[in-house]
Design an enzyme around this catalytic site. Sequence first.
Site, PDB file in Angstrom:
ATOM      1  N   LEU A  56       7.180   5.816   6.259  1.00  0.00           N
ATOM      2  CA  LEU A  56       8.666   5.785   5.781  1.00  0.00           C
ATOM      3  C   LEU A  56       9.030   6.590   4.971  1.00  0.00           C
ATOM      4  CD1 LEU A  56       9.190   1.896   6.989  1.00  0.00           C
ATOM      5  CD2 LEU A  56       9.205   4.085   8.680  1.00  0.00           C
TER       6      LEU A  56
ATOM      7  N   CYS B  54      12.645  11.319  14.316  1.00  0.00           N
ATOM      8  CA  CYS B  54      11.798  10.540  13.389  1.00  0.00           C
ATOM      9  C   CYS B  54      12.561  10.420  11.843  1.00  0.00           C
ATOM     10  CB  CYS B  54      10.540  11.506  12.745  1.00  0.00           C
ATOM     11  SG  CYS B  54       9.610  11.734  14.287  1.00  0.00           S
TER      12      CYS B  54
HETATM   13  C1  UGA Z   1       8.957  15.262  10.678  1.00  0.00           C
HETATM   14  C2  UGA Z   1       7.924  15.354   9.394  1.00  0.00           C
HETATM   15  O1  UGA Z   1       8.188  16.717   9.152  1.00  0.00           O
HETATM   16  C3  UGA Z   1       6.507  15.147   9.920  1.00  0.00           C
HETATM   17  O2  UGA Z   1       5.774  15.134   8.811  1.00  0.00           O
HETATM   18  C4  UGA Z   1       6.341  13.676  10.620  1.00  0.00           C
HETATM   19  O3  UGA Z   1       5.082  13.421  10.867  1.00  0.00           O
HETATM   20  C5  UGA Z   1       7.371  13.692  11.839  1.00  0.00           C
HETATM   21  O4  UGA Z   1       8.758  13.824  11.388  1.00  0.00           O
HETATM   22  C6  UGA Z   1       7.271  12.209  12.317  1.00  0.00           C
HETATM   23  O5  UGA Z   1       7.670  11.314  11.752  1.00  0.00           O
HETATM   24  O6  UGA Z   1       6.669  12.080  13.447  1.00  0.00           O
HETATM   25  P1  UGA Z   1       9.654  16.785  12.831  1.00  0.00           P
HETATM   26  O7  UGA Z   1      10.516  15.635  13.119  1.00  0.00           O
HETATM   27  O8  UGA Z   1       8.883  17.124  14.024  1.00  0.00           O
HETATM   28  O9  UGA Z   1       8.362  16.250  11.831  1.00  0.00           O
HETATM   29  O10 UGA Z   1      10.180  18.102  12.409  1.00  0.00           O
HETATM   30  P2  UGA Z   1      10.598  18.812  10.933  1.00  0.00           P
HETATM   31  O11 UGA Z   1       9.882  19.975  10.560  1.00  0.00           O
HETATM   32  O12 UGA Z   1      10.271  17.855   9.805  1.00  0.00           O
HETATM   33  O13 UGA Z   1      12.220  19.084  10.924  1.00  0.00           O
HETATM   34  C7  UGA Z   1      13.223  17.989  11.283  1.00  0.00           C
HETATM   35  C8  UGA Z   1      14.381  18.576  10.943  1.00  0.00           C
HETATM   36  O14 UGA Z   1      14.792  18.927   9.918  1.00  0.00           O
HETATM   37  C9  UGA Z   1      14.884  19.570  12.050  1.00  0.00           C
HETATM   38  O15 UGA Z   1      15.854  19.349  12.728  1.00  0.00           O
HETATM   39  C10 UGA Z   1      14.643  20.736  11.134  1.00  0.00           C
HETATM   40  O16 UGA Z   1      15.426  22.098  11.634  1.00  0.00           O
HETATM   41  C11 UGA Z   1      15.156  20.371   9.852  1.00  0.00           C
HETATM   42  N1  UGA Z   1      14.929  21.133   8.557  1.00  0.00           N
HETATM   43  C12 UGA Z   1      13.666  21.126   8.010  1.00  0.00           C
HETATM   44  C13 UGA Z   1      16.005  21.576   7.979  1.00  0.00           C
HETATM   45  O17 UGA Z   1      17.240  21.707   8.143  1.00  0.00           O
HETATM   46  N2  UGA Z   1      15.706  22.425   6.683  1.00  0.00           N
HETATM   47  C14 UGA Z   1      14.339  22.387   6.310  1.00  0.00           C
HETATM   48  O18 UGA Z   1      14.143  23.004   5.138  1.00  0.00           O
HETATM   49  C15 UGA Z   1      13.307  22.010   7.031  1.00  0.00           C
END
Ligand code: UGA
Length: 463
Positions: A201, A256
């Site tokens: 978390l 998540c």
């Molecule tokens: C996230 C975590 O990054 C993983 O480490 C974790 O295992 C996973 O949740 C989980 O709990 O299962 P995920 O939700 O697949 O992974 O995607 P992310 O890459 O973290 O992106 C989440 C959101 O943040 C997306 O909408 C993305 O576009 C946004 N984001 C990401 C931003 O707006 N800016 C950034 O710099 C990075």
Amino acid sequence: MAVIALKCPSIEVVVVDISTTRISAWNNDQLPIYEPGLDDVVKQCRGRNLFFSSVVEKHIFEADIIFVSVNTPTKTRGLGADKVADLTYWESAARTIADVAKSDKIMVKKSIVPVKCAEAIEKILKHNSKGINFEILSNPEFLAEGTTSNDLFNPDRVLLGGRETPEGQKAVQVLKDVYVHWVPVDRIITTNLWSAELSKLAANAFLAQRISSVNSMSALCEATSADVTEVAYAVGRDSRIGPRFLNASVGFGGSCFQKDILNLVYICECNGLPEVAHYWKQVIKANDYQKSMFVNRFVSSMFNTVLGKKIAVLGFAFKKDTGDTRETPTIDVCEGLLGDKAAIYDHQVTEDQIQRDLAMNKFDWDHPIHLQPMSPTAVKKQVTVTWDAYEATKGAHGVCILTEWDEFKVLDYKRIYDNMEKPTFVFDGRNIVDAEKLRKIGFIVYSIGKPLDAWLKDMPAVA
Ligand code: UGA
């Protein structure tokens, strides 16, 4: 599970689910989810040491280690509604395992469940155990969608939590022996059960907090003519902060971040820590603010109304390289934007999924009803879903880019401009287009956290 099967040919992996439809989809040529690299891994081991089956009880009976990855939806009613995870499916899985098992088992929690869940599950198992020993481990997953293969093949760390008893430590070692097939031993962290659950978390909360932090700076950048990309770069060059996860955006989405933070908030409240709960709640509030600011900018730039105008929405998935739409910011932006005409394009998301998402209430996606056919009356929005960005933008007044698909960087924007109504707007919620190039074509361009075009300065937005 597919990666474990690939890396450990001597281990037989059986994925079971009570849904026969879902299992038969996994046994098909066309896998039910889009994830780069997954096809290849599954096809290498399916039928060899990786099997998909709906004969749940037989495989529980035969297994030495059971990974439990059942759904933990956010409760929509009762105590802790809209915050806490509903453990119904976990409880029912635990009861099935207790009924069927005839030999000792190691149960590994993969689902994202709140701290102390292990204790609740242990109680169920101990009271039904018929002398069988169940050891519970927590092995939270840190992979991100779209980059699953790399995250699993080269993980930053694998986290294993177990009881500090000799039996608990023995079970941790058994699971560690699975991962050492391909993960360097110094990347396998072992902790107690609570630390493992809370670390999951906490990691997601920290990541989401970074995005909300940089997004809060984006609003300030727009107000002061600073450029958020420059600020993020300068900040990220501090090696204590680091450069990743500092991309300002329309807001974070996915199944998540919000859910895990809400769980964290609930745990804080239950433990008499309202200030800590408030602190983390702000990360979500800042994310909601970011989405509403985007909508307000758009509407105010169009003379405060979008009624009668056509809007083209490019991208529906919550990020690129996935077809997943859970908690995608596009849903909230569409809720705010849709007047009476919109065309949406995302090559990985079906029309049915888009209509369903736009018709759903908050957190409905997290419940099994989400998988059932949608009644036609449930459709609330009048949208057209197209399979081509040019079709979506034809005759539109404005374009919103809401997923950072690479294809949107290289569209023929001159062609798009020529086929749109004037004045013509591009609202880039992911900062992926070359704004200067588009301005030369004639677009009025809004990019998150960048100095504003004169048009937008004259029409300020308030959240
Ligand atoms: C996230 C975590 O990054 C993983 O480490 C974790 O295992 C996973 O949740 C989980 O709990 O299962 P995920 O939700 O697949 O992974 O995607 P992310 O890459 O973290 O992106 C989440 C959101 O943040 C997306 O909408 C993305 O576009 C946004 N984001 C990401 C931003 O707006 N800016 C950034 O710099 C990075």
